[in-house]
Enzyme design. Structure first.
Site, short mmCIF file in Angstrom:
data_model
loop_
_atom_site.label_atom_id
_atom_site.label_comp_id
_atom_site.label_asym_id
_atom_site.label_seq_id
_atom_site.Cartn_x
_atom_site.Cartn_y
_atom_site.Cartn_z
N HIS A 197 -5.68 13.35 8.78
CA HIS A 197 -5.12 14.39 7.90
C HIS A 197 -5.71 15.76 8.23
O HIS A 197 -6.83 16.07 7.85
CB HIS A 197 -5.41 14.03 6.43
CG HIS A 197 -4.82 12.72 6.03
ND1 HIS A 197 -3.47 12.46 6.07
CD2 HIS A 197 -5.40 11.57 5.62
CE1 HIS A 197 -3.25 11.22 5.68
NE2 HIS A 197 -4.39 10.65 5.41
N PHE A 234 -5.06 4.13 -7.01
CA PHE A 234 -4.85 5.23 -7.94
C PHE A 234 -3.41 5.21 -8.45
O PHE A 234 -2.48 5.33 -7.64
CB PHE A 234 -5.14 6.56 -7.25
CG PHE A 234 -6.26 6.48 -6.25
CD1 PHE A 234 -6.04 6.78 -4.90
CD2 PHE A 234 -7.52 6.06 -6.64
CE1 PHE A 234 -7.05 6.68 -3.97
CE2 PHE A 234 -8.55 5.96 -5.70
CZ PHE A 234 -8.31 6.26 -4.37
N ASP A 294 -0.42 6.40 -9.28
CA ASP A 294 0.39 7.63 -9.20
C ASP A 294 1.87 7.26 -9.29
O ASP A 294 2.21 6.24 -9.87
CB ASP A 294 0.09 8.34 -7.88
CG ASP A 294 0.72 7.62 -6.71
OD1 ASP A 294 1.33 8.25 -5.86
OD2 ASP A 294 0.63 6.37 -6.68
N ASP A 335 -5.06 1.75 -0.69
CA ASP A 335 -4.28 2.79 -1.36
C ASP A 335 -3.94 3.92 -0.38
O ASP A 335 -2.78 4.31 -0.23
CB ASP A 335 -5.07 3.34 -2.55
CG ASP A 335 -4.33 4.46 -3.24
OD1 ASP A 335 -4.24 5.53 -2.62
OD2 ASP A 335 -3.82 4.27 -4.34
N TYR A 336 -4.95 4.43 0.29
CA TYR A 336 -4.71 5.52 1.27
C TYR A 336 -3.66 5.09 2.29
O TYR A 336 -2.76 5.84 2.63
CB TYR A 336 -6.00 5.85 2.01
CG TYR A 336 -7.02 6.69 1.30
CD1 TYR A 336 -8.33 6.73 1.78
CD2 TYR A 336 -6.72 7.48 0.19
CE1 TYR A 336 -9.31 7.52 1.18
CE2 TYR A 336 -7.70 8.26 -0.42
CZ TYR A 336 -8.98 8.28 0.08
OH TYR A 336 -9.95 9.06 -0.53
N ASP A 352 0.01 6.84 2.67
CA ASP A 352 0.46 7.44 3.94
C ASP A 352 1.74 6.75 4.42
O ASP A 352 2.67 7.40 4.90
CB ASP A 352 -0.64 7.30 5.01
CG ASP A 352 -1.81 8.24 4.75
OD1 ASP A 352 -2.91 7.96 5.25
OD2 ASP A 352 -1.62 9.24 4.02
#
Ligand SMILES: Nc1nc2c(c(CN[C@H]3C=C[C@H](O)[C@@H]3O)cn2[C@@H]2O[C@H](COP(=O)(O)O)[C@@H](O)[C@H]2O)c(=O)[nH]1
Length: 341
Positions: free
Chosen positions: A53, A237, A239, A314-315, A319
């Site tokens: 990133h 998380f 979202d 999660d990441y 992505d």
């Protein structure tokens, strides 16, 4: 009403009492198998937060920690009322939308000499200045501009009063405990208090507090002040992107009624039964995916670049959602306008 459930306890309880959303066992296994192929790759390791990133800070110093705190304080509600007309921020020749538009705007401000990550600045920043800092290249502004301004002033004042103006001081008070840092954040900063009720229980998601802990761990590369001994206790998380990608991958299922509502673009209010079921089942789904992945890794003797945690899953999934936006356009994300995610 009883004690407040932690995010993990919340996820288990909601999944066990959900009516319109359910976790699909076969789908969970399918996602675990998809992830197994990447278990030793850059996506499933803390370094990926920087290497994958370009807008994230390269450094692991106090300024980088305060960059994370500022962006995660504003890390909510980027979805546009009309998907065809959204906020876009161009930075160094690249257009960014959604969460990345926020990061691009923060970096643009810093390049312009605006000390936007300093509490002494954003404690008294005006609404007009915030509009300028977060300005879009299109005629569509970032959503909830007034709320962002109010939260910046509130959060900056508290950081100055209680932590001498630096989030690193708050991190150091946590004594390298992720849970302690998450609780310090929600106790001291009201805009992070992402909690509600469900079926007679007091439940917490703490989405922005958990991602703040995770991003602090990441920006510090899991070392020094960021070497949290209990980092694996942080959940995914909750979202509005992860549920969408979990449905796309078949690990989460919506009832026909709920799917119809979401397809029509109906708003779900924060803390409503359907919204809580979507968020809670998503968190529980990722916990089960992690358990299944760890079992597969154990069986296959797969090498991994470090501990596989819900944060890294999660990441990766977030992505993945960004990279597969086109394939996912048939799956609606839920629309809740709030300051918590
Ligand atoms: N579950 C989860 N939700 C996340 C993130 C991120 C970005 N974080 C890290 C990821 C890469 C960088 O390294 C960042 O450090 C943003 N969001 C949420 O998504 C929504 C924005 O979506 P879109 O409108 O498509 O930009 C909004 O609710 C926002 O709060 C994450 O990682 N996981």
């Amino acid at each position: 009403m009883g004690e407040l459930l932690t995010p993990r306890e919340t996820a288990r309880f909601v999944a066990a009492n959900s009516r319109d959303v359910r976790v699909d066992g076969a789908g969970v296994r399918g996602v675990a198998e998809l992830l197994l192929a990447r278990a030793s790759g850059p996506e499933l390791c803390v370094d990926g937060w920087k290497t994958l990133h370009e807008l994230n800070p390269r450094a692991a110093d106090e300024a980088a920690v305060n960059w994370v705190f500022l962006t995660d304080t504003l890390n909510f509600s980027f979805w546009a009322d009309d998907a065809e007309r959204k906020c876009v921020v161009g930075y160094r020749g690249t257009p960014y939308s959604g969460y990345w538009a926020l990061c691009a705007a923060v970096n643009r401000a810093l390049d312009e000499g605006i000390p936007v990550t300093s509490a002494s600045y954003y404690a008294t920043v005006t609404l007009e200045q915030v509009r300028h800092i977060l300005r879009s290249d299109t005629d569509v502004p970032m959503p909830m501009m007034e709320e962002r301004h109010r939260i910046l002033n509130e959060t900056g004042k508290i950081l100055l009063e209680k932590f001498d103006g630096s989030f690193l001081n708050c991190v150091r008070k946590s004594e390298k405990s992720a849970q302690k840092l998450m609780n310090l954040v929600v106790e001291n900063f009201p805009s992070y208090r992402d909690l509600t009720q469900f079926e007679g229980k007091r439940i917490s998601f703490y989405k922005r507090a958990q991602i703040l802990v995770a991003d602090t761990w990441s920006v510090l590369e899991g070392k020094g002040d960021g070497c949290f001994k209990d980092i694996s206790s942080i959940t995914m998380f909750a979202d509005y992107r992860l549920p969408q990608v979990l449905v796309h991958l078949g690990a989460l299922k919506y009832s026909d009624e709920l799917l119809e509502k979401l397809r029509k673009g109906e708003m779900l209010s924060y803390g409503s039964k359907e919204e809580v079921e979507i968020r809670g089942c998503s968190v529980w789904c990722v916990e089960l995916i992690r358990d299944c992945l760890l079992e597969l890794i154990g069986k296959n003797g797969e090498k991994t670049s470090g501990e596989i945690t819900s944060i890294l899953l999660d990441y990766f999934l977030w992505d993945y959602a960004r990279d597969h936006r086109e394939d996912m356009k048939e799956i609606p994300f839920h629309r809740t306008r709030c300051i918590y995610y």
